[in-house]
Write a protein that holds these residues in place. Structure first.
Motif, PDB file in Angstrom:
ATOM      1  N   GLY A 109       0.804  -1.217   0.000  1.00  0.00           N
ATOM      2  CA  GLY A 109       0.000   0.000   0.000  1.00  0.00           C
ATOM      3  C   GLY A 109       0.834   1.262   0.000  1.00  0.00           C
ATOM      4  O   GLY A 109       2.061   1.235  -0.152  1.00  0.00           O
ATOM      5  N   GLY A 110       0.140   2.384   0.186  1.00  0.00           N
ATOM      6  CA  GLY A 110       0.801   3.679   0.183  1.00  0.00           C
ATOM      7  C   GLY A 110      -0.100   4.711   0.798  1.00  0.00           C
ATOM      8  O   GLY A 110      -0.914   4.381   1.674  1.00  0.00           O
ATOM      9  N   VAL A 111       0.011   5.923   0.352  1.00  0.00           N
ATOM     10  CA  VAL A 111      -0.806   6.979   0.944  1.00  0.00           C
ATOM     11  C   VAL A 111      -1.046   8.077  -0.100  1.00  0.00           C
ATOM     12  O   VAL A 111      -0.191   8.348  -0.943  1.00  0.00           O
ATOM     13  N   PHE A 112      -2.239   8.654  -0.020  1.00  0.00           N
ATOM     14  CA  PHE A 112      -2.603   9.778  -0.892  1.00  0.00           C
ATOM     15  C   PHE A 112      -2.703  11.025  -0.015  1.00  0.00           C
ATOM     16  O   PHE A 112      -3.338  10.995   1.048  1.00  0.00           O
ATOM     17  N   VAL A 113      -2.074  12.107  -0.459  1.00  0.00           N
ATOM     18  CA  VAL A 113      -2.150  13.372   0.270  1.00  0.00           C
ATOM     19  C   VAL A 113      -2.602  14.459  -0.697  1.00  0.00           C
ATOM     20  O   VAL A 113      -2.027  14.619  -1.779  1.00  0.00           O
ATOM     21  N   ARG A 114      -3.648  15.174  -0.291  1.00  0.00           N
ATOM     22  CA  ARG A 114      -4.092  16.327  -1.091  1.00  0.00           C
ATOM     23  C   ARG A 114      -3.730  17.587  -0.320  1.00  0.00           C
ATOM     24  O   ARG A 114      -3.989  17.710   0.873  1.00  0.00           O
ATOM     25  N   LEU A 115      -3.075  18.512  -0.999  1.00  0.00           N
ATOM     26  CA  LEU A 115      -2.658  19.748  -0.366  1.00  0.00           C
ATOM     27  C   LEU A 115      -3.745  20.804  -0.533  1.00  0.00           C
ATOM     28  O   LEU A 115      -4.496  20.783  -1.518  1.00  0.00           O
ATOM     29  N   GLY A 116      -3.804  21.716   0.412  1.00  0.00           N
ATOM     30  CA  GLY A 116      -4.800  22.782   0.341  1.00  0.00           C
ATOM     31  C   GLY A 116      -5.268  23.139   1.734  1.00  0.00           C
ATOM     32  O   GLY A 116      -4.777  22.579   2.728  1.00  0.00           O
ATOM     33  N   PRO A 117      -6.232  24.053   1.847  1.00  0.00           N
ATOM     34  CA  PRO A 117      -6.697  24.480   3.168  1.00  0.00           C
ATOM     35  C   PRO A 117      -7.221  23.295   3.974  1.00  0.00           C
ATOM     36  O   PRO A 117      -7.988  22.476   3.464  1.00  0.00           O
ATOM     37  N   GLY A 118      -6.792  23.210   5.219  1.00  0.00           N
ATOM     38  CA  GLY A 118      -7.213  22.102   6.073  1.00  0.00           C
ATOM     39  C   GLY A 118      -6.765  22.358   7.495  1.00  0.00           C
ATOM     40  O   GLY A 118      -6.203  23.407   7.808  1.00  0.00           O
ATOM     41  N   ASP A 119      -7.010  21.376   8.364  1.00  0.00           N
ATOM     42  CA  ASP A 119      -6.717  21.556   9.781  1.00  0.00           C
ATOM     43  C   ASP A 119      -5.236  21.411  10.101  1.00  0.00           C
ATOM     44  O   ASP A 119      -4.786  21.841  11.149  1.00  0.00           O
ATOM     45  N   ARG A 120      -4.513  20.793   9.214  1.00  0.00           N
ATOM     46  CA  ARG A 120      -3.155  20.411   9.590  1.00  0.00           C
ATOM     47  C   ARG A 120      -2.113  21.096   8.695  1.00  0.00           C
ATOM     48  O   ARG A 120      -2.294  21.200   7.475  1.00  0.00           O
ATOM     49  N   GLN A 121      -1.054  21.552   9.305  1.00  0.00           N
ATOM     50  CA  GLN A 121       0.077  22.095   8.561  1.00  0.00           C
ATOM     51  C   GLN A 121       1.329  21.363   9.010  1.00  0.00           C
ATOM     52  O   GLN A 121       1.517  21.143  10.206  1.00  0.00           O
ATOM     53  N   VAL A 122       2.170  21.018   8.046  1.00  0.00           N
ATOM     54  CA  VAL A 122       3.337  20.193   8.365  1.00  0.00           C
ATOM     55  C   VAL A 122       4.583  20.841   7.786  1.00  0.00           C
ATOM     56  O   VAL A 122       4.562  21.346   6.658  1.00  0.00           O
TER      57      VAL A 122
END
Lengths: 338, 328
Positions: free
Chosen positions: A234-247
């Motif tokens: 497996g893996g992971v999908f990340v969508r960037l944009g306004p949201g609750d979390r900043q990294v």
């Protein structure tokens, strides 16, 4: 079958990121040195044939020059494009190479996987945001490759199946199939330009087969939120944009930026992500393919990538079998007739 | 990272201006209407356009023997440039510089240069002055791959790095020094491998892609302007015509298929195709731009042909400095 193939990408480690970050410049002389050490070590370790292909920078020829080793620079076309690496991988498969050493970045290993999907591979990092290749010396790589090629160390034990992102693009009826070994990214851009990605605001989404916080680049975005190891499914999908979390993310070596995370979705093997909209697709960290607003891009992760040889494990097994003992070394030399 | 449509149009216009100027100059030279040698910039337009579009008007550039493209990209006036090529008194240098010494100080263009490698030390001088004055100006030295085998380049690169000057070294690696392939004159393939030896970063970019050139130059210029010191950009490019002129006396030193392959990557046509696919440009608009600029070139040729030659009494004027007004 004690044949080792070596591929060196002359273009790796010289792109724009040397200007925008403290990334390392990898000169031709450095690459030649690594290849030369790999040739010497493969011969020392009993490889009967060490194969290279010609390149635009004559790195292979210069690395092979004057070495007392069974090394051949094969007659293959020199295009200056990724087709050199793809063609070399195909040729090495046809020549029944038992192991392939590749020098470059993630993109170079990706090209090997295109030419030879099951390649038994040792990838040496000479690029920038390297996740697939690792920093390992040619001396160790050459020895491990030779031992695997000779069957002294079983590939079934030291080889680990890597993953890939399988990509399907339908752009106004034109269908294109592609792959990435580490990540596919959707970049908010119209042009391929300088290829590398260093502006965080342009990254729209990432599909990562490998997501490790111990890396730099696009893979590290996902890696700092939802790590996924290089050999776990497996893996992971990340969508960037306004949201609750900043990294905080090192989008390039030594260059940290804040990424705004809109969505994080773990992906099982085979689970499909569908995206649309005008963008440039980046494969393993490089802008490569502009797609139109009408395009549909689907991607999923499979555990069908190249077999990655664990160099240290291979050499430890060799040591336990006393392969490095001088008496055995003579046997080794006899076996390749030098 | 991505470019706004106005920036795209600006890059395109700068490239087309170079192409129409150079093709007109080539035709005039073949018709024996221009004195002296003529080194055409056709094929390399993305480099000059991509670099100069990242500069301010008061930033400095130094150029090469193949220098028209740099001046056009910096905003050079067609009329006065064409007059200079014809040696007329209305030219940029009043007809005394010609093709290989064309310059326009008002645009910060410190001159083409007939001596290979000689432009870089001049750019270092400008960069030193810019740093000393503290006005935030940057200097760019254009030079070819062959120039990096010349001592002047090495001295310039060393001094620029030692003094941490605001300069960008822009190498146009077109793979040939006059008629000799790069591989015959140096043991390395990438000029950028030399940058680390002086202590500056160096990057390779596709010199046939104006967006790539522009992206890299924006970063290099911003770095220099912010006090980050020199950097080297190596643009892999190609001249479509011969070392000088168009036919170059029919000398054969490049394989035909090599020339054809590079022409397939024409920096202007590929950029136009991309803009049209993106919907920022139409084919009709492209045709209008070409037609408009070709019209401007015809006007420039007429202006130059109708202009007088310098008179004999002007022969020593502007040739030697009187030191008037210069710092003693």
């Amino acid at each position: 079958m004690s044949t080792v193939g070596i591929i060196v990408n002359p273009n790796a480690g010289k792109d724009i990121r040397r200007l925008v970050t403290p990334a390392t410049h990898t000169s031709d002389v450095t690459k030649i040195g690594i290849v030369r050490r790999a040739i010497v070590a493969a011969a020392e370790s009993g490889a009967k044939r060490i194969l290279l292909v010609p390149d635009t920078h004559n790195l292979a020829q210069r690395a092979a020059e004057g070495i007392d080793a069974p090394v051949e620079v094969l007659d293959e076309p020199v295009s200056g494009s990724r087709h050199e690496t793809i063609g070399a991988a195909r040729r090495f498969r046809a020549e029944q190479a038992g192991a392939v050493i590749v020098l470059g970045g993630d993109g170079t290993s990706r090209d090997v996987a295109v030419g030879w999907p099951d390649a038994p591979l040792i990838a040496i990092s000479t690029g920038t945001n390297n996740v697939f290749p690792t920093a390992i010396d040619g001396t160790s790589a050459g020895a491990a490759a030779a031992f695997v090629a000779r069957g002294i160390v079983p590939l079934a034990v030291v080889g680990h199946r890597s993953k890939k992102v399988v990509v399907h693009i339908d752009d106004r009826g034109v269908v294109h199939e592609d792959l990435a070994l580490i990540d596919l990214a959707f970049i908010d851009a119209m042009f391929v330009g300088a290829r590398a990605i260093w502006d965080p605001l342009t990254v729209r989404a990432v599909v990562a087969a490998v997501a490790t916080p111990a890396s730099t680049g696009l893979s590290s975005i996902a890696g700092r939120i939802h790590p996924v190891g290089r050999f776990e499914p497996g893996g992971v999908f990340v969508r960037l944009g306004p949201g609750d979390r900043q990294v905080r993310v090192p989008l390039a070596p030594g260059a940290f930026t804040t990424m705004h995370i809109a969505e994080v979705r773990p992906l099982a093997d085979g689970e499909t992500i569908t995206m649309s909209g005008q963008c440039v697709l980046a494969f393993d960290g490089e802008r490569e393919r502009p797609v139109s607003a009408d395009a549909t891009v689907t991607a999923h992760i499979e555990s069908t990538g190249p077999l990655v040889i664990d160099v240290e494990h291979a050499l430890i097994l060799a040591a336990r079998d006393r392969i490095f003992d001088a008496t055995n070394h003579h046997l080794t030399k006899d076996s390749h007739g030098s | 990272m991505d470019l706004s449509p106005p920036v795209q149009f600006d890059l395109h216009r700068r490239m087309v201006r170079i192409r129409v100027f150079e093709e007109a100059a080539g035709r005039l030279a073949e018709a024996n209407k221009l004195p002296g040698f003529l080194h055409l910039y056709v094929g390399e337009e993305a480099v000059a356009a991509g670099v100069c579009a990242a500069l301010n008007d008061d930033d400095h550039i130094t150029s090469t023997h193949r220098g028209h493209g740099h001046l056009v990209a910096k905003g050079g006036d067609f009329n006065r440039m064409m007059a200079e090529l014809m040696g007329k008194s209305t030219g940029m240098c009043k007809g005394k510089g010609g093709s290989m010494h064309i310059s326009d100080l008002s645009l910060g263009m410190l001159g083409a240069n007939g001596i290979v490698g000689a432009g870089s030390p001049i750019a270092v001088g400008a960069a030193f002055a810019n740093k000393y004055r503290g006005r935030g100006q940057v200097a760019v030295a254009f030079f070819g791959d062959g120039a990096t085998n010349i001592g002047a380049f090495h001295e310039a690169a060393n001094m620029a790095c030692a003094l941490h000057l605001p300069i960008v070294f822009a190498c146009e690696n077109n793979e040939y020094g006059e008629f000799t392939p790069r591989s015959a004159t140096m043991a390395i393939t990438d000029i950028v491998d030399r940058a680390a030896g002086y202590g500056m970063p160096g990057v390779i970019i596709d010199g046939m892609d104006v967006v790539a050139v522009h992206e890299a130059t924006l970063e290099a210029v911003a770095r220099a302007r912010a006090g980050g010191g020199p950097s080297l950009i190596e643009a892999k490019t190609y001249r479509f015509y011969n070392h000088h002129g168009i036919q170059n006396l029919g000398l054969k030193y490049r394989p035909d298929d090599e020339v054809a392959q590079w022409k397939e990557r024409d920096p202007i046509f590929t950029f136009e195709d991309r803009m049209i696919e993106n919907g920022t440009m139409t084919r009709d608009r492209v045709d209008e731009i070409w037609a408009g600029l070709r019209g401007e070139i015809e006007v420039a040729i007429k202006f130059a042909e109708d202009s007088p030659l310098p008179t004999p009494d002007q022969i020593l004027v502007d040739v030697y400095t009187s030191m008037t007004g210069a710092a003693q």
